[in-house]
Enzyme design. Structure first.
Site, short mmCIF file in Angstrom:
data_model
loop_
_atom_site.label_atom_id
_atom_site.label_comp_id
_atom_site.label_asym_id
_atom_site.label_seq_id
_atom_site.Cartn_x
_atom_site.Cartn_y
_atom_site.Cartn_z
N ASP A 142 -13.24 5.96 -4.35
CA ASP A 142 -12.51 5.47 -5.53
C ASP A 142 -13.01 6.13 -6.82
O ASP A 142 -12.22 6.54 -7.67
CB ASP A 142 -12.66 3.95 -5.66
CG ASP A 142 -11.89 3.21 -4.59
OD1 ASP A 142 -10.85 3.72 -4.13
OD2 ASP A 142 -12.33 2.11 -4.19
N LYS B 223 -13.52 -4.36 1.65
CA LYS B 223 -14.40 -3.22 1.34
C LYS B 223 -15.89 -3.54 1.51
O LYS B 223 -16.67 -2.67 1.89
CB LYS B 223 -14.13 -2.71 -0.08
CG LYS B 223 -12.79 -2.00 -0.23
CD LYS B 223 -12.63 -1.41 -1.62
CE LYS B 223 -11.21 -0.91 -1.83
NZ LYS B 223 -11.03 -0.25 -3.12
N ARG C 150 -15.96 -9.50 -20.67
CA ARG C 150 -15.72 -10.84 -21.24
C ARG C 150 -16.95 -11.71 -21.00
O ARG C 150 -17.43 -12.38 -21.89
CB ARG C 150 -14.48 -11.40 -20.53
CG ARG C 150 -13.99 -12.70 -21.02
CD ARG C 150 -12.67 -13.03 -20.38
NE ARG C 150 -12.73 -13.06 -18.91
CZ ARG C 150 -11.69 -13.29 -18.12
NH1 ARG C 150 -10.49 -13.48 -18.65
NH2 ARG C 150 -11.83 -13.31 -16.81
N SER D 258 0.82 -1.22 0.00
CA SER D 258 0.00 0.00 0.00
C SER D 258 0.85 1.27 0.00
O SER D 258 1.80 1.39 0.77
CB SER D 258 -0.93 0.01 1.21
OG SER D 258 -1.59 1.27 1.26
#
Ligand code: ATR
Length: 268
Positions: free
Chosen positions: A102, A66, A151, A15
């Site tokens: 984020d 998370k 995909r 990190s």
């Protein structure tokens, strides 16, 4: 007295968050300490409780916690609710608050490159957690159309079904990664292909004017193709700085400038 912060994950050694937050703190003259906490896979909740009980001010949460952080919060921001994942925790009036920075980090990174998101048409490759977290902030920043290519088409379709109600002013569509075509202002690689060193082949009939890779510090076939096409492109280090800036802003009430910290990017 120094405010105490940490990032929690498993693994955690890689990190860069302590380095970023200390750089922000130094630039803005805010005294704080920020460390890395390696937490056992079954010890997350206990660790978070103990951290805040002992006077900790804020936590960043990374893989694989998370979703657990999301479940633990008493109060969530709108963007965290939509992402169903939390990367920033703090206590307010005795209750645990959670946010997900984020997506806004990506938006700020893109804007700091001078690329406009207003009225943009965006193609995102991948339909995992990384994509889920950025749809709402990209829509809020003005994207008029977002196409999610994956995909496994069903996964992109499920994502569109889950998120379209939250972005009523943005057209959200799912396509198969095999059927890429059309013209986009921006293409974002949110697959984990670069992390695992796998190549992604972008077809010739696909046109794009800017390319953003969420990964950083790794060779990326996606960025190589953007370069071959002479398209402005960037790796994801700005997004990493951007999410850290947003967390820092929540906790400390002042906002570092992204461009001041790009010097911390890993050298190619
Ligand atoms: P994250 O939380 O980082 O988004 P994830 O949920 O594991 O991680 O999702 C990884 C994404 O990368 C998925 O969209 C995955 O496609 P599938 O849903 O079809 O598995 C995509 N991905 C990973 N490796 C890939 C590759 N080599 N080519 C194309 N897509 C790939």
């Amino acid at each position: 007295m120094n405010k105490v912060f940490a990032v929690v994950g498993h693994p955690i050694e890689h990190s860069r968050s302590p380095e970023l937050h200390h750089a922000f703190a130094e630039k803005l003259a805010i005294p704080l300490t920020y460390s890395k906490h390696l937490v056992p896979l079954d010890g997350f909740t206990q660790h978070v409780k103990a951290f805040f009980q002992t006077g900790g001010h804020g936590l960043n949460i990374t893989v694989p916690f998370k979703e657990q952080a999301f479940a633990l919060c008493d109060v969530l921001t709108e963007r965290a609710k939509i992402a169903k994942a939390v990367n920033t925790l703090w206590m307010q009036n005795g209750t645990l608050h959670g946010d997900n920075t984020d997506g806004q980090g990506l938006v700020e990174a893109i804007q700091s490159l001078g690329w406009s998101l207003q009225n943009s048409k965006i193609l995102i490759l991948g339909a995992g957690g990384a994509t889920r977290g950025v749809i709402y902030p990209l829509a809020a920043a003005g994207a008029t159309e977002i196409v999610v290519a994956n995909r496994t088409l069903e996964r992109a379709e499920q994502l569109v079904q889950d998120l379209e109600q939250h972005v009523p002013h943005t057209r959200l569509r799912a396509v198969s990664l095999n059927a890429l075509e059309g013209e986009f202002d921006l293409i974002i690689n949110a697959t984990s292909a670069s992390l695992s060193g796998e190549a992604l082949q972008l077809p010739a009939q696909l046109t794009f004017h800017h390319a953003y890779e969420m990964a950083y510090g790794k060779p990326s076939s996606f960025l190589e193709q953007a370069q071959q096409r002479h398209v402005p492109h960037s790796d994801g280090f700005g997004m990493l700085i951007g999410q850290a800036i947003e967390s820092f802003y929540i906790w400390n009430g002042v906002k570092p400038k992204l461009a001041d910290f790009l010097y911390l990017a890993p050298k190619a």
